[in-house]
Structure formats: structure tokens, C-alpha cells
Motif scaffolding. Structure first.
Motif, PDB file in Angstrom:
ATOM      1  N   GLY A 104     -43.434  56.497  64.108  1.00 25.82           N
ATOM      2  CA  GLY A 104     -43.201  56.279  65.526  1.00 25.82           C
ATOM      3  C   GLY A 104     -44.463  55.792  66.208  1.00 25.82           C
ATOM      4  O   GLY A 104     -45.058  54.789  65.808  1.00 25.82           O
ATOM      5  N   ASP A 105     -44.901  56.536  67.226  1.00 26.56           N
ATOM      6  CA  ASP A 105     -46.094  56.145  67.978  1.00 26.56           C
ATOM      7  C   ASP A 105     -47.305  56.979  67.567  1.00 26.56           C
ATOM      8  O   ASP A 105     -48.212  57.197  68.368  1.00 26.56           O
ATOM      9  N   HIS A 106     -47.313  57.407  66.318  1.00 26.40           N
ATOM     10  CA  HIS A 106     -48.399  58.258  65.831  1.00 26.40           C
ATOM     11  C   HIS A 106     -48.884  57.731  64.485  1.00 26.40           C
ATOM     12  O   HIS A 106     -48.089  57.281  63.652  1.00 26.40           O
ATOM     13  N   GLY A 131     -55.523  54.265  68.861  1.00 21.11           N
ATOM     14  CA  GLY A 131     -54.492  53.442  69.486  1.00 21.11           C
ATOM     15  C   GLY A 131     -54.449  52.014  69.002  1.00 21.11           C
ATOM     16  O   GLY A 131     -53.453  51.300  69.221  1.00 21.11           O
ATOM     17  N   ARG A 163     -51.544  50.275  66.985  1.00 19.60           N
ATOM     18  CA  ARG A 163     -50.390  49.638  67.648  1.00 19.60           C
ATOM     19  C   ARG A 163     -50.541  48.121  67.684  1.00 19.60           C
ATOM     20  O   ARG A 163     -49.551  47.409  67.863  1.00 19.60           O
ATOM     21  N   CYS A 200     -42.521  48.560  59.839  1.00 22.35           N
ATOM     22  CA  CYS A 200     -41.343  49.199  60.429  1.00 22.35           C
ATOM     23  C   CYS A 200     -40.046  48.615  59.875  1.00 22.35           C
ATOM     24  O   CYS A 200     -39.026  49.309  59.814  1.00 22.35           O
TER      25      CYS A 200
END
Length: 230
Positions: A43-45, A70, A73, A82
């Protein structure tokens, strides 16, 4: 070829266990790779599962701290990771991804640290999505694509089996004493306090700390904390 096969068999015999990381790193080093880093993306981690330096002191900590803060990303391979199907291990080279990099990303992760090249394996299992990064920092020969894919496959097979342990995953590449010293540092202990805990001389603690930092590719407490963040 016989030595390579022995490395593979040794790694397969201890998948998911505490003995895997040192044997796996022996295999990687034998291929002339300067640094390996394994990141898990969910996910966002993002978190670091393995960092082992063979030639460039301090590289792992500097890269991990920035990446995990960060910048992952903006990894040009994130959309591909993904979209990769479970069970796949795909290979990308620097020249494949360079056109998709922002100028800032390239400056931070390639130009500033002086990296000559990077091969990335996008390794996806049932639980994990991994970036297995193989760095060349000098005149090392380019790793064979089939060997690189096998390295990525071994990393995936291992980390898919690993249970959450009593210490951060990157510390598995260390000896027991090196790991104990790093755990002391992570808990906020001074070298003198760690020496008392382990019944060692403070100078011996400093020696173990240096060995651990060299292996991990970190140059400071901040670098250690960076690769060990959950």
C-alpha cells in the motif's frame, strides 16, 4: 558452477530461518554485487527487509533513509510492481527505468551516491511485493540476468516464510554479537551500557558496531534506525 550450486542448495535448505541471510549474502557477494537492498512495499508503506554492503560504506543507510521517507512513492517501477502477478520475478535494469525517473530522483539515488548501475527484481508472492535491488558501485561485472532472477526468487521464497521476529529483519545478516550491539543501540543504550549488558569491554562494543555498520552499509546510528524502521 559447482560453487554456485552449493550456494543455492545451502540457501534452499534454510529458507525462512535465521541462517538464511548470511548464506544468501555469500551468494550475492560471489556474483560481484556491490550492495543488495530488499524493500517490501504494501500500500502506502515501505520497509527494508535486507541491506548488505560489500563495497560502499554508508550507502545503505543513506539510500534507505531517503527512500523510506516517502521517495519510494516516486520509484518509476512502483506501478509495475503493483501490477506484477503473484509468483512472478521480473527484471529491470537502470537503462530500462532511467527515462521514467524525475531529475531529482536520479540525482538522489544514482548521481549523488555515485552508483554505476542497478538491477532491480520485482518479486511478488502471495503475501509480499518486493524490490530486490542489486547495485554496482565500481567496476564490478554486470550480473547475469538469470542469476539475478534466481537471487530475486530466493529472496521472495525466504521472506514469504519469515515470521515476525524479535528483531528487525535487516539485522539477520549480522553475527549474534553484532546484532546484540545494534539492538542495544536501537533501544537507546550507550556503548558503555551495552558493554555492561553483554559483559564486554566498551572498545569491543565499538568494534562490533563498526563491523555491523560496515555489513549493513550504514555510517551512523541514524542510518541504522533508517533501515530498521518498521
Amino acid at each position: 558452477m559447482a560453487a554456485f550450486a552449493r550456494h543455492i542448495h545451502a540457501c534452499l535448505a534454510v529458507l525462512g530461518g535465521e541462517d538464511f541471510a548470511p548464506l544468501f549474502c555469500d551468494l550475492v557477494e560471489a556474483q560481484g554485487i556491490g550492495q543488495i537492498m530488499v524493500f517490501s512495499i504494501a500500500g502506502d508503506h515501505a520497509r527494508c527487509l535486507l541491506s548488505r554492503n560489500f563495497s560502499a560504506a554508508g550507502l545503505g543507510g543513506r539510500l534507505a533513509a531517503t527512500y523510506l521517507d516517502g521517495w519510494f512513492r516516486q520509484d518509476p517501477l512502483l506501478p509495475d510492481l503493483c501490477a506484477t502477478a503473484p509468483g512472478s520475478v521480473d527484471l529491470r535494469r537502470f537503462e530500462d527505468i532511467a527515462p521514467g525517473m524525475s531529475a531529482a530522483y536520479r540525482q538522489i539515488f544514482f548521481d549523488a551516491p555515485g552508483l554505476r548501475a542497478k538491477t532491480t527484481l520485482l518479486a511478488v508472492g502471495e503475501r509480499l511485493r518486493l524490490f530486490v535491488n542489486l547495485y554496482r558501485t565500481g567496476a564490478e561485472a554486470e550480473v547475469d540476468p538469470d542469476v539475478a532472477r534466481l537471487i530475486g526468487r530466493l529472496a521472495l521464497l525466504h521472506f514469504e516464510r519469515v515470521e515476525e521476529g524479535a528483531w528487525p529483519a535487516p539485522l539477520m545478516v549480522l553475527s549474534a554479537r553484532e546484532r546484540a550491539v545494534c539492538l542495544g543501540i536501537l533501544s537507546g543504550r550507550t556503548a558503555e551500557q551495552i558493554a555492561g549488558d553483554l559483559d564486554l569491554a566498551p572498545s569491543t562494543v565499538v568494534t562490533y558496531r563498526k563491523r555491523a555498520y560496515d555489513k549493513l552499509g550504514v555510517g551512523s546510528r541514524a542510518g541504522l534506525f533508517a533501515i530498521c524502521r518498521g
